[in-house]
Scaffold this motif. Sequence first.
Motif, PDB file in Angstrom:
ATOM      1  N   PRO A 223      32.036 -11.406  68.113  1.00 24.73           N
ATOM      2  CA  PRO A 223      31.138 -11.821  67.027  1.00 24.73           C
ATOM      3  C   PRO A 223      31.862 -12.128  65.715  1.00 24.73           C
ATOM      4  O   PRO A 223      31.380 -12.928  64.903  1.00 24.73           O
TER       5      PRO A 223
ATOM      6  N   ARG B   9      34.293 -13.902  65.293  1.00 21.27           N
ATOM      7  CA  ARG B   9      34.719 -15.312  65.256  1.00 21.27           C
ATOM      8  C   ARG B   9      33.735 -16.152  64.455  1.00 21.27           C
ATOM      9  O   ARG B   9      34.065 -17.249  64.033  1.00 21.27           O
ATOM     10  N   SER B  10      32.543 -15.631  64.276  1.00 26.49           N
ATOM     11  CA  SER B  10      31.527 -16.303  63.464  1.00 26.49           C
ATOM     12  C   SER B  10      31.686 -15.857  62.013  1.00 26.49           C
ATOM     13  O   SER B  10      31.560 -14.677  61.691  1.00 26.49           O
ATOM     14  N   ARG B  11      31.971 -16.811  61.142  1.00 23.58           N
ATOM     15  CA  ARG B  11      32.168 -16.495  59.721  1.00 23.58           C
ATOM     16  C   ARG B  11      30.912 -15.855  59.118  1.00 23.58           C
ATOM     17  O   ARG B  11      30.992 -14.877  58.383  1.00 23.58           O
ATOM     18  N   ALA B  12      29.746 -16.409  59.450  1.00 11.84           N
ATOM     19  CA  ALA B  12      28.497 -15.878  58.893  1.00 11.84           C
ATOM     20  C   ALA B  12      28.282 -14.430  59.322  1.00 11.84           C
ATOM     21  O   ALA B  12      27.906 -13.581  58.505  1.00 11.84           O
ATOM     22  N   PHE B  13      28.542 -14.131  60.592  1.00  5.42           N
ATOM     23  CA  PHE B  13      28.390 -12.761  61.067  1.00  5.42           C
ATOM     24  C   PHE B  13      29.371 -11.835  60.356  1.00  5.42           C
ATOM     25  O   PHE B  13      29.001 -10.744  59.921  1.00  5.42           O
ATOM     26  N   THR B  14      30.618 -12.272  60.252  1.00  2.00           N
ATOM     27  CA  THR B  14      31.642 -11.448  59.615  1.00  2.00           C
ATOM     28  C   THR B  14      31.263 -11.126  58.172  1.00  2.00           C
ATOM     29  O   THR B  14      31.384  -9.981  57.725  1.00  2.00           O
TER      30      THR B  14
ATOM     31  N   LEU C  21      23.324 -15.721  64.147  1.00  2.00           N
ATOM     32  CA  LEU C  21      24.670 -15.720  63.582  1.00  2.00           C
ATOM     33  C   LEU C  21      25.772 -15.861  64.618  1.00  2.00           C
ATOM     34  O   LEU C  21      26.892 -16.229  64.275  1.00  2.00           O
ATOM     35  N   VAL C  22      25.462 -15.505  65.848  1.00  2.00           N
ATOM     36  CA  VAL C  22      26.483 -15.537  66.906  1.00  2.00           C
ATOM     37  C   VAL C  22      25.926 -16.274  68.120  1.00  2.00           C
ATOM     38  O   VAL C  22      24.710 -16.315  68.327  1.00  2.00           O
ATOM     39  N   PRO C  23      26.812 -16.831  68.948  1.00  2.00           N
ATOM     40  CA  PRO C  23      26.340 -17.427  70.203  1.00  2.00           C
ATOM     41  C   PRO C  23      25.686 -16.367  71.089  1.00  2.00           C
ATOM     42  O   PRO C  23      26.022 -15.180  71.021  1.00  2.00           O
TER      43      PRO C  23
ATOM     44  N   HIS D 235      27.570 -13.604  72.764  1.00  2.00           N
ATOM     45  CA  HIS D 235      28.190 -12.571  71.925  1.00  2.00           C
ATOM     46  C   HIS D 235      27.160 -11.626  71.295  1.00  2.00           C
ATOM     47  O   HIS D 235      27.522 -10.744  70.516  1.00  2.00           O
TER      48      HIS D 235
END
Length: 180
Positions: free
Chosen positions: A8, A10-15, A133-135, A138
């Motif tokens: 997760p 890898r997703s900027r928004a999630f991070t 936020l994530v695929p 994930h």
Amino acid sequence: MASDSLAPFRSRAFTLIWLGALVSNTGTWMEAVALGYYVADTTGQASSSALVASAAFIPNAILGPIGSALADRFDRRRMLMSGSLMSALMAAVLAVRVGTDAASTTEIAVLGFVAGCAGAFTFPAFQTTLPHLVPREHLVAAVGVSNAQWNLGRVLGPVCAAAAMAVGGVGAALACNAVS
């Protein structure tokens, strides 16, 4: 396996939202520890600390289901932003009032209750935002690391509160929460 668990991020928004939530949760637990100490110290009654803590956390039990229903019906981003702003405002007022020794136990409980109400709407909005936020593949990992973030805040908060209180007193710990 570890790379799948961290996918997760890898997703900027999630991070970004994960890091923001970690900072905020740490601040919230700093406040809980600092207020528990402050109220017990100023009143000489541990039961007063329990009352203040209950006022802050009971709204989640009562309003959480309503917050969850609203998070499914309204713009989650707005819910997150308005709830976070309300929590920050309550934390700032609390930091100023306690920092100047002007807050009563009742006032602290009321401010904690209002902040708890805001959290009862913010937390479900955060949780229901994760699938966006994530695929999809994930999502399970995102839920897992979000739970880890919440527990990490529960550990870091008291440690940070003790450090802040050692350096600048209860007001410093409360100010840290307001900033968080």
